[in-house]
Design a protein around this motif. Structure first.
Motif, PDB file in Angstrom:
ATOM      1  N   THR A 116      -7.234 -12.332  -0.582  1.00  0.00           N
ATOM      2  CA  THR A 116      -6.141 -13.047   0.548  1.00  0.00           C
ATOM      3  C   THR A 116      -4.511 -11.861  -0.340  1.00  0.00           C
ATOM      4  O   THR A 116      -4.369 -11.316   0.571  1.00  0.00           O
ATOM      5  CB  THR A 116      -5.474 -13.864   0.876  1.00  0.00           C
ATOM      6  OG1 THR A 116      -7.081 -14.959   0.979  1.00  0.00           O
ATOM      7  CG2 THR A 116      -4.394 -14.199   0.941  1.00  0.00           C
ATOM      8  N   VAL A 117      -4.667 -11.431  -1.271  1.00  0.00           N
ATOM      9  CA  VAL A 117      -3.927 -11.275  -2.364  1.00  0.00           C
ATOM     10  C   VAL A 117      -4.506  -9.343  -0.960  1.00  0.00           C
ATOM     11  O   VAL A 117      -2.897  -8.418  -1.514  1.00  0.00           O
ATOM     12  CB  VAL A 117      -4.426 -10.786  -3.399  1.00  0.00           C
ATOM     13  CG1 VAL A 117      -3.276 -10.503  -4.102  1.00  0.00           C
ATOM     14  CG2 VAL A 117      -3.946 -12.653  -3.591  1.00  0.00           C
ATOM     15  N   TYR A 118      -5.082  -8.633  -1.781  1.00  0.00           N
ATOM     16  CA  TYR A 118      -5.693  -7.455  -0.962  1.00  0.00           C
ATOM     17  C   TYR A 118      -5.273  -7.524   0.186  1.00  0.00           C
ATOM     18  O   TYR A 118      -3.637  -6.145   0.483  1.00  0.00           O
ATOM     19  CB  TYR A 118      -6.857  -7.335  -1.184  1.00  0.00           C
ATOM     20  CG  TYR A 118      -7.124  -5.943   0.105  1.00  0.00           C
ATOM     21  CD1 TYR A 118      -6.502  -4.520  -1.177  1.00  0.00           C
ATOM     22  CD2 TYR A 118      -7.657  -6.182   0.801  1.00  0.00           C
ATOM     23  CE1 TYR A 118      -7.225  -3.377  -0.272  1.00  0.00           C
ATOM     24  CE2 TYR A 118      -8.114  -4.763   1.436  1.00  0.00           C
ATOM     25  CZ  TYR A 118      -7.453  -3.113   0.551  1.00  0.00           C
ATOM     26  OH  TYR A 118      -8.297  -1.815   0.996  1.00  0.00           O
ATOM     27  N   VAL A 119      -5.253  -7.953   1.042  1.00  0.00           N
ATOM     28  CA  VAL A 119      -5.012  -7.667   2.304  1.00  0.00           C
ATOM     29  C   VAL A 119      -3.292  -7.721   2.744  1.00  0.00           C
ATOM     30  O   VAL A 119      -2.369  -7.467   2.945  1.00  0.00           O
ATOM     31  CB  VAL A 119      -5.224  -9.335   3.784  1.00  0.00           C
ATOM     32  CG1 VAL A 119      -4.939  -9.356   4.976  1.00  0.00           C
ATOM     33  CG2 VAL A 119      -6.691  -8.474   3.756  1.00  0.00           C
ATOM     34  N   GLU A 120      -2.983  -9.413   2.048  1.00  0.00           N
ATOM     35  CA  GLU A 120      -1.158  -9.435   1.957  1.00  0.00           C
ATOM     36  C   GLU A 120      -0.648  -8.070   1.813  1.00  0.00           C
ATOM     37  O   GLU A 120       0.445  -8.044   1.683  1.00  0.00           O
ATOM     38  CB  GLU A 120      -0.688 -10.530   1.658  1.00  0.00           C
ATOM     39  CG  GLU A 120      -1.754 -12.027   2.742  1.00  0.00           C
ATOM     40  CD  GLU A 120      -1.192 -11.695   3.538  1.00  0.00           C
ATOM     41  OE1 GLU A 120      -0.103 -10.985   4.805  1.00  0.00           O
ATOM     42  OE2 GLU A 120      -1.595 -12.416   4.781  1.00  0.00           O
ATOM     43  N   THR A 121      -1.052  -7.474   0.493  1.00  0.00           N
ATOM     44  CA  THR A 121      -0.028  -7.171  -0.310  1.00  0.00           C
ATOM     45  C   THR A 121      -0.038  -5.391   0.523  1.00  0.00           C
ATOM     46  O   THR A 121       0.689  -4.892   0.793  1.00  0.00           O
ATOM     47  CB  THR A 121      -0.652  -6.120  -1.508  1.00  0.00           C
ATOM     48  OG1 THR A 121      -0.977  -7.578  -1.680  1.00  0.00           O
ATOM     49  CG2 THR A 121      -0.187  -6.214  -2.851  1.00  0.00           C
ATOM     50  N   LEU A 122      -1.460  -4.978   0.502  1.00  0.00           N
ATOM     51  CA  LEU A 122      -1.369  -3.682   1.901  1.00  0.00           C
ATOM     52  C   LEU A 122      -0.994  -3.172   2.539  1.00  0.00           C
ATOM     53  O   LEU A 122      -0.654  -2.462   3.384  1.00  0.00           O
ATOM     54  CB  LEU A 122      -3.165  -2.808   1.701  1.00  0.00           C
ATOM     55  CG  LEU A 122      -2.714  -2.748  -0.200  1.00  0.00           C
ATOM     56  CD1 LEU A 122      -3.842  -3.243  -1.109  1.00  0.00           C
ATOM     57  CD2 LEU A 122      -4.046  -0.899  -0.192  1.00  0.00           C
ATOM     58  N   ARG A 123      -1.170  -4.909   3.506  1.00  0.00           N
ATOM     59  CA  ARG A 123      -0.557  -4.267   5.225  1.00  0.00           C
ATOM     60  C   ARG A 123       0.528  -4.447   5.634  1.00  0.00           C
ATOM     61  O   ARG A 123       0.857  -4.039   6.426  1.00  0.00           O
ATOM     62  CB  ARG A 123      -1.256  -5.673   6.141  1.00  0.00           C
ATOM     63  CG  ARG A 123      -1.116  -6.721   5.842  1.00  0.00           C
ATOM     64  CD  ARG A 123      -1.422  -7.800   6.769  1.00  0.00           C
ATOM     65  NE  ARG A 123      -1.504  -8.762   7.060  1.00  0.00           N
ATOM     66  CZ  ARG A 123      -1.554 -10.127   8.121  1.00  0.00           C
ATOM     67  NH1 ARG A 123      -1.926  -9.537   8.868  1.00  0.00           N
ATOM     68  NH2 ARG A 123      -1.119 -11.254   7.548  1.00  0.00           N
ATOM     69  N   ASN A 124       1.133  -4.862   3.958  1.00  0.00           N
ATOM     70  CA  ASN A 124       3.007  -4.988   4.254  1.00  0.00           C
ATOM     71  C   ASN A 124       3.807  -4.150   3.526  1.00  0.00           C
ATOM     72  O   ASN A 124       4.973  -4.793   3.091  1.00  0.00           O
ATOM     73  CB  ASN A 124       3.043  -6.810   3.683  1.00  0.00           C
ATOM     74  CG  ASN A 124       3.281  -7.708   4.703  1.00  0.00           C
ATOM     75  OD1 ASN A 124       3.085  -8.045   5.901  1.00  0.00           O
ATOM     76  ND2 ASN A 124       2.490  -8.199   4.089  1.00  0.00           N
ATOM     77  N   ILE A 125       2.652  -2.698   3.571  1.00  0.00           N
ATOM     78  CA  ILE A 125       4.051  -2.238   2.209  1.00  0.00           C
ATOM     79  C   ILE A 125       3.500  -1.409   3.792  1.00  0.00           C
ATOM     80  O   ILE A 125       3.173  -0.122   3.754  1.00  0.00           O
ATOM     81  CB  ILE A 125       3.316  -1.535   1.191  1.00  0.00           C
ATOM     82  CG1 ILE A 125       3.381  -3.168   0.121  1.00  0.00           C
ATOM     83  CG2 ILE A 125       3.989  -0.989   0.749  1.00  0.00           C
ATOM     84  CD1 ILE A 125       3.324  -2.490  -1.233  1.00  0.00           C
TER      85      ILE A 125
END
Lengths: 384, 375
Positions: A116-125
């Motif tokens: 979850t952390v991976y997805v939310e970090t990378l798709r929001n930058i």
């Protein structure tokens, strides 16, 4: 259809033809106007420039290219570089996306949260910032070639990228490859025969061991009898950098990393949505039939999830290909950098160069979308 | 289940793409298309006569447009100290900027009537072609292909430059001849990529070029050690060395590998506007030769020298054919001073750049700055 205005199909056809004609005339008018204005401003037109000598160098060329090559050749060099990063990026992004998507649904708390952390970090930058991060913050501060980090014996990482020994062919290479192909074909045949025999008689056959022996043994025999099938040519430290060997440019690495990680985050969400769209009853029924968790995922859940996954997955692949044009920001010589950048600037023929570049992206995207639609039709529910 | 019409829907995008493509390609077919306003046939290479000009840009239209608008749109760089550089308050300075101001003063009598458009190396020509700027004063090299096939005319040379290399002192390199096998960072969309290829081919040396879209990125890549050398025009090297982390760790190699005559340029096809820009530049250079400065321009109005009087408009009517007042050159000189003043103020030995006049000195001082007379 009757040749009459009272036939609705006839009326529809007439309107459609009229609309098409209007569109064509409009396009033709714009084109004619552009041509006239360019001529009036004494700006060169036409595609003849593609045969002129390019005169500039490109740092990564997959096909033979030198400063004496033509602009058309420079275009192909840029196109190959774009296709390379797009193809590798697609493969890695889809693989990583599937792993992360499944991991998000894991019952293991830590794995699910990490995903979850991976997805939310990378798709929001924004992707451009990620590219800058990988290139300027991670790869460039690496030590210079003389103080390279050793990844594996003979493989070095420095701010000039990854350098590894080049693999060169020897006289026995052809025999080696031939034996390897034969061994693989034999292994496939044995696998089929063993499966058929098991279904027929119920007797097991040690397929794995036999095939391993064939695939490793047969080419290995050639290696032993003749000579080593491949030779390694290690890179040598020159005055500025390693010389010889195979190298991966840091610009390429940064672009590939950025595109893969960014797109994989989106694909992970698509995969998660696809798996969750398969009813819980399906999984329970599979368990009731005695299928293991792995078998349930492979045989029941994923085939049904694919129907939901494939259409948005196509969009993500197309996005990845188009996003590869951000390469110009970090100096990777892709189509936009080489052709719509340097060539456009040297020839000044903006309309032709941009038209060709747009046409190329359009053709690549349409081809991918056509292939993915065919695949989608195969995995879709078959109507009976 | 949905009917099997998906074949048609699959083919539609291709048909649509083909139609759009065909439309775009159409006008590259030989011969001007029929219909619309047909272009009058012109002799190849001949300057079009005002009467033959199409309605898009008749002679004098740029001046009329500029007057109606109230200011000049001047294309400059995104930031090159000494040439065109914005300070923290957004005020632009530099020799290229001063030239924009001189043209504004010649046209309006007011040097502040300029709007600057910072342009990338890559975008600058499209901006001028499309009319976004009236004048490109952006350290641009005068080359034959830019003059003949991009639809531009260069007004003259404001700075004689040449391409050089910047390397780290620690590398021990003291001459460009030692760069065999080096990786070199540069900005894309400039003449430097071509010169680099020519130089290394001519010397039979190998190299790798890494072009970046923005100068800052190329410089940062060099500073981080991704490249062994950074290349651009020698003036730019002196300016950009100052913005590196530790300028003293880097040296500019002595070799100059190309001729880079930098000058202002305008769209081809408006001879009057071209003349205004060209003669503003010549007036600035002539003024230095005649000893007219921003400080003494009003005293010199009554000078005994007929050359000075013609320059400053107290004798003859040299502004009228340009569509300007006869005091056009005096206005320009009052605003920015003569060429020598511009040079010393922006890039000269007393500035951080510390560039000696060299080639850019007047012809009688050993340089090549030479302007035709106002007569």
């Amino acid at each position: 259809m009757r040749w009459s205005w009272t036939d609705p199909r006839m009326r529809a056809l007439v309107w459609q033809v009229a609309a098409l004609a209007a569109t064509l005339v409009t396009l033709w008018y714009f084109a004619a106007m552009a041509h006239q204005n360019l001529a009036r401003q004494h700006i060169a037109t036409g595609f003849g420039f593609l045969d002129n000598t390019a005169g500039f160098g490109v740092v990564q060329t997959l096909i033979p290219y030198s400063e004496e090559s033509s602009y058309g050749r420079a275009f192909l060099v840029g196109l190959c570089n774009t296709l390379l990063v797009a193809a590798l990026g697609t493969v890695f992004a889809v693989m990583l996306g599937f792993v992360v998507g499944v991991a998000r649904l894991s019952t293991n708390w830590l794995i699910a949260r990490l995903a979850t952390v991976y997805v939310e970090t990378l798709r929001n930058i924004p992707l451009l910032l990620q590219l800058f991060f990988w290139y300027f913050a991670i790869l460039q501060p690496l030590p210079g070639p003389r103080d390279s980090l050793t990844l594996l014996p003979g493989i070095f990482l420095s701010n000039r990228g990854i350098v590894m020994p080049a693999v060169e062919t020897t006289p026995s290479t052809a025999a080696f490859v031939l034996c390897l192909l034969t061994a693989i074909a034999a292994a496939i045949f044995i696998g089929r025969w063993a499966k058929a025999r098991k279904l027929r008689t119920g007797e097991s056959f040690p397929t794995l061991i036999v095939n391993a022996v064939i695939i490793i043994g047969l080419p290995g025999l050639v290696w032993l009898i003749a000579s080593a099938a491949f030779a390694l040519a290690p890179p040598v430290m020159g005055k500025f950098n390693f010389e010889g060997g195979w190298r991966v440019l840091p610009e390429f690495l940064a672009l590939l990393l950025g595109l893969t990680l960014y797109t994989a985050a989106f694909i992970a969400e698509i995969v998660r949505a696809g798996i969750q769209s398969v009813g819980r009853g399906q999984t329970e029924a599979a368990h009731a039939l005695g299928l293991s968790s792995g078998q349930t995922l492979r045989l029941v859940t994923v085939p049904q999830a694919l129907r939901v996954i494939v259409p948005p997955l196509t969009s993500q692949i197309l996005n990845l290909i188009k996003n590869s044009s951000l390469a110009v920001a970090i100096g990777y010589p892709d189509l936009v950098s080489v052709f719509a950048g340097t060539v456009l600037n040297q020839t000044g023929q903006a309309i032709e160069v941009i038209a060709i570049t747009m046409a190329v992206y359009l053709i690549i995207s349409l081809a991918i979308s056509f292939a993915m639609n065919l695949y989608n039709a195969r995995v879709a529910i078959v109507g009976r | 289940m949905a009917r099997r019409s998906s074949l048609a829907s699959r083919i539609f995008p291709f048909v649509f793409g083909l139609v759009v493509g065909a439309g775009v390609l159409y006008f590259f077919l030989p011969g001007p298309p029929q219909g619309g306003k047909v272009q009058t046939a012109q002799q190849p290479g001949a300057k079009p006569q005002p009467g033959q000009q199409g309605p898009a840009q008749p002679a004098g239209s740029t001046l009329a447009e500029v007057r109606a608008r109230g200011y000049i749109q001047c294309g400059v760089s995104t930031g090159l100290p000494g040439f065109s550089n914005p300070d923290d308050k957004g005020n632009w300075t530099g020799i290229d900027v001063d030239f924009c101001r001189a043209v504004a003063a010649a046209v309006f009598g007011d040097a502040s009537k300029v709007k600057y458009r910072p342009l990338n190396a890559k975008d600058r020509f499209t901006a001028l072609q499309s009319g976004e700027v009236d004048l490109l004063s952006r350290n641009t090299t005068w080359t034959m292909s830019r003059d003949t096939s991009l639809g531009f005319d260069f007004a003259g040379v404001i700075y004689y430059d040449g391409q050089g290399f910047l390397v780290k002192k620690a590398s021990g390199i003291t001459s460009a001849a030692q760069l065999n096998g080096a990786t070199i960072c540069t900005q894309t969309g400039t003449t430097t990529e071509l010169n680099l290829a020519d130089y290394f081919r001519g010397q039979n040396m190998s190299y790798k070029v890494l072009p970046f879209e923005k100068n800052e990125e190329a410089l940062s890549a060099y500073d981080n050690g991704r490249c062994d050398a950074y290349t651009t025009d020698a003036s730019g090297l002196h300016a950009q060395r100052l913005i590196l982390k530790t300028p003293d760790d880097h040296i500019v190699l002595p070799e100059v590998i190309s001729k880079e005559p930098l000058g202002p340029l305008v769209r081809q096809g408006d001879p009057q506007w071209e003349d205004i820009v060209r003669w503003t530049l010549f007036a600035l250079i002539d003024a230095e030769e005649l000893g007219v400065t921003s400080a003494n321009v009003d005293q010199q109005m009554t000078s005994a020298s007929p050359e000075v009087r013609r320059l400053l408009g107290t004798e003859g009517k040299f502004g009228e054919p340009l569509g300007l007042s006869n005091g056009w050159a005096a206005d320009a000189l009052r605003a920015v001073g003569n060429y020598g003043e511009m040079f010393e103020r922006n890039v000269g030995t007393k500035t951080p750049l510390g560039i000696p006049r060299g080639l850019n000195a007047l012809w009688r001082n050993g340089g090549v700055m030479y302007a035709p007379p106002i007569r």
